[in-house]
Enzyme design. Structure first.
Site: not given
Length: 810
Positions: A384, A415, A440, A484
């Site tokens: 991305e 994803e 994550d 994150h």
């Protein structure tokens, strides 16, 4: 909108366009093979001839045969748990499918797969699949691989109506559409997902119409009419091979057996009347009638000869399977990883005299990737914002401009879909990097990583490899919070078939990345965000490091410290402090978690006799426990004290600076833990225990108190102490702070002050300009007032959160 394909009406003896007698009889023979195989499998299963359980394809034969009639051997299909028919239609010999159902060594997967996991690369069978919809993104990867390698191959994904409610379908078909990939999506709509009617699973039961949402052609067809299927797939295959992109085909068909053997055919979710009505539309019986009566291309004797030939083929398949040997139990761990794991690594003739250049982490890793992409034109990079933008961290900067959009593929935020596509591409002629940004986010693609990438080599009996690198940033930095900040490498290290890499410096990042891109297994390449701003000497050119080889980065004699990533640097800092006290630490950088170099650790213990493992991941079932257990097995006699472990506290990573500081392992805590191990009383990690039970036995050292004041955010009226570059004394006022911006940019340079001391300023007015590695931007006054002090003059390097000036309120 979907369209319903209609075959042109055929008069007596006039044959369907594009088909002669031989082709028509071939379709009949292939459908009959599927039917007789399944009925035989049903009979043998009911007699207890093999273990496991099976899902039969009886009633749906026209779809598989009509689709595969247009596929070459080098085209690939992905299939479902109901996949025997797809395998046979694609050309996998009946005897090796039968042997696989018996679990024999001669089966297409050597007995490793069974009914739901059939793989045969020579026939173009990427695999049947026990997970609903899991093969769909793999087929997209097949199509992308064909585009990159400039072939006219086609990827075909078979799936059931239940899969259209799954994320794999939506992410994959959208990605295929934007990539214009040569893929045919074949939904076999048999009206039930297991036992759930389609009408209860979705309000839009016209599955073909769902294609319109993704700008892809959709067509519905009578899935029990092999010629109707043949015609729509002919058009879809021509579209795919000519570069016109994907097609969704909804094949409306029906299984006349239970969901699996043992599932009641009627009486629960279906009626006998419904099943009987569909049996009247049997694709084989109706096609036989057309051969005999409509087209009159075959006599009853000719069809009887075909019937007899198929019966003989099935019997020979059964005899072959029964006579085949069972797999040798000694081979049970074969084909988990490539053998050897490491690709050939060229010797470095320059030894310690090799030319180096001082580089930042991201630049070094980027150079390694670029070198490999130049060496191998079939390496692709998916992620991305990794294309023209250059990635969230600037980590792919310049690659899109050099290698183009077909190899630096900017993906949707999906994803699962693009990771699955990367797996499919990697297994069919490309090498792929799937960039998931943060570790994550790997859980969004978890099924594709754990069930497809990790298992394909093993389940295919070594026939399929997945040369894939999954790249993600790990670790806590700048109060990023729960989603994150994870590390998670022990979770992925638990899965056989995956390799896990955690480098600690720019040179290793480059060397390990280049090796990962030449390996034959899926590699999780995990880079700590806090290290992105670090620099170091990096070898120029073809620098490769072997996977599974730890590095002794500091020699010592009193205790061994083992770590990786960011915490490796904290161990080095702790070792320097301890050396002043006369304690000499040997520090080992693991570099890879899988393979885990326990031999280097054991050898170090022969010198030091004591061990402390410092790990940013959580303790439970983690790396610290694994290393400790390995040393008990390999080096127990060398231990002079119990093994110590330090881990991030067992809590979801918090946001607040005070809580954040309490979860991590600072240098002070490592120093304290070393003293504890030397005293024979190592720290004990926190574990959960049931409230009704007694607390866990043993000690727990109190957590080190860390100074969190420096990380707190000041408020208005904060009494400011001047920084090193200022002289404000004890001036009261509102500080102008360097903002906390990008996660991985930790400092900036002051470019220009727009105001001088004594000037009036307004809230929101730009007072100073700063420059980071990524951008130049102004910083505004937090209040109306007067610029009372400048603490960071032009040219000064400042860190995020640092005070730059003081504003005295008006």
């Amino acid at each position: 909108m979907s369209t319903k394909a209609k075959a042109a009406p055929a008069t007596s003896r006039s044959l369907p366009p594009g088909l002669d007698k031989a082709a028509l009889l071939g379709l009949y023979e292939r459908m009959l093979l599927l039917r007789r195989f399944e009925l035989t499998a049903q009979d043998l299963y009911r007699k207890g001839q093999w273990p496991g359980f099976i899902h039969l394809y009886v009633g749906e034969e026209a779809t598989a045969v009509g689709v595969c009639a247009h596929l070459r051997r080098d085209d690939w299909i992905t299939s479902t748990h109901r996949g025997h028919g797809h395998a046979l239609a694609k050309g996998v010999p009946a005897k090796i499918v039968m042997a696989e159902l018996f679990g024999k060594a001669t089966g297409c997967c050597g007995g490793r797969g069974g009914s739901m996991h059939l793989y045969d690369p020579p026939s173009g069978l990427f695999g049947t699949n026990g997970l609903v919809g899991a093969g769909i993104p793999l087929a997209v990867g097949v199509g992308i691989s064909a585009l990159v390698r400039k072939t006219d191959q086609v990827g075909v994904a078979f799936f059931g109506d239940g899969a259209v409610n799954h994320g794999t379908f939506h992410e994959a078909i959208n990605f295929a559409g934007v990539q214009n990939a040569p893929v045919i999506f074949v939904c076999e709509n048999n009206l039930y997902a297991t036992a759930t009617p389609l009408t209860l699973a979705t309000r839009n039961t016209d599955i073909a119409s769902k294609a319109a949402a993704y700008g892809v052609p959709g067509v519905a067809v009578d899935g029990n009419d092999v010629l109707a299927v043949w015609e729509v797939v002919r058009q879809a295959a021509e579209r795919a091979r000519s570069g016109a992109g994907p097609t969704l085909i909804e094949s409306r068909t029906y299984r006349t057996v239970g969901h699996h053997e043992g599932d009641p055919i009627t009486g629960t979710y279906r009626t006998q009347e419904e099943v009987d009505q569909w049996k009247k539309r049997c694709p084989i019986a109706t096609f036989r009638t057309k051969l005999l009566e409509t087209w009159q291309v075959a006599s009853p004797g000719e069809l009887a000869a075909i019937d007899s030939r198929i019966e003989q083929e099935i019997q020979e398949a059964v005899d072959f399977a029964r006579a085949s040997p069972d797999p040798d139990p000694a081979t049970v761990t074969h084909h988990v990883w490539a053998e050897p794991i490491n690709p050939p690594i060229p010797a470095d003739p320059s030894s310690g005299t090799r030319q180096t250049v001082n580089q930042g982490w991201l630049e070094a890793a980027r150079d390694g990737i670029a070198e490999e992409m130049r060496r191998d034109r079939h390496i692709i990079y998916l992620g991305e914002g990794t294309g023209e933008r250059g990635g969230t961290f600037g980590h792919t900067k310049g690659l899109w401009h050099e290698f183009g959009a077909q190899r630096l593929i900017d993906t949707p935020i999906s994803e699962l879909g693009f990771t699955g596509a990367a797996i499919g591409a990697a297994a069919t002629g490309c090498r792929a990097i799937a960039d998931l940004m943060f570790v994550d986010f790997l859980f969004e693609a978890g099924s594709q990583i754990a069930h497809q990438a990790a298992k394909l080599r093993y389940m295919s009996n070594g026939k399929i490899s997945v040369p894939l690198v999954i790249r993600a940033a790990i670790g806590a930095i700048k109060n990023a919070g729960a989603h994150h900040s994870g590390s998670y490498y022990p979770v992925w290290a638990h899965i056989p078939g995956l390799l896990v890499v955690v480098p600690s410096n720019p040179a290793d990042a480059k060397g390990l990345f280049k090796t990962a891109l030449r390996a034959s297994d899926p590699v999780l390449f995990l880079e700590h965000k806090a290290l992105f701003a670090t620099k170091g000497d990096v070898p120029v050119g073809d620098h490769l490091l072997p996977l599974g080889q730890a590095s002794i980065v500091r020699e010592g004699s009193d205790i061994t410290l083992v770590s990786c990533g960011l915490y490796l640097h904290r161990c080095l800092d702790a070792a320097k402090r301890l050396e002043k006290e006369g304690v000499y630490c040997e520090v080992i950088d693991l570099r890879t978690i899988v393979p885990l170099d326990v031999d280097t650790i054991a050898a170090s213990l022969t010198k030091t006799g004591r061990l402390l493992i410092v790990d940013e991941a959580w303790a439970m079932c983690g790396m610290g426990g694994e290393i400790a257990a390995a040393m008990m097995e390999l080096a127990f006699d060398e231990l002079d004290a119990p093994i110590g472990r330090l881990h991030t506290e067992t809590a979801t990573h918090p946001f607040s600076p005070s809580l954040d500081s309490a979860t991590v392992v600072p240098v002070e805590k490592i120093v304290s833990a070393v003293h504890a191990v030397l005293a024979g009383r190592p720290p004990i990690p926190h574990r959960a225990h049931a409230p009704s039970a007694s607390p866990p036995s043993g000690r727990r050292e109190p957590a080190e108190k860390t100074d969190t004041k420096s990380r707190a955010f000041p408020s208005a009226g904060h009494p400011v102490q001047p920084g090193a570059s200022g002289s404000a004394g004890s001036i009261q006022g509102q500080p102008v702070l360097m903002p906390h911006g990008d996660l991985t940019v930790t400092e900036a340079r002051v470019i220009a002050w727009h105001k001088k001391i004594g000037d009036a300023v307004r809230a929101g007015e730009a007072v100073v300009e700063v420059e980071t590695d990524k951008a130049t931007f102004p910083i505004e006054s937090p209040a109306n007032g007067r610029l009372a002090a400048i603490l960071a003059p032009e040219g000064a390097v400042v860190t995020h959160g640092q005070e730059l000036a003081i504003i005295q309120p008006a």
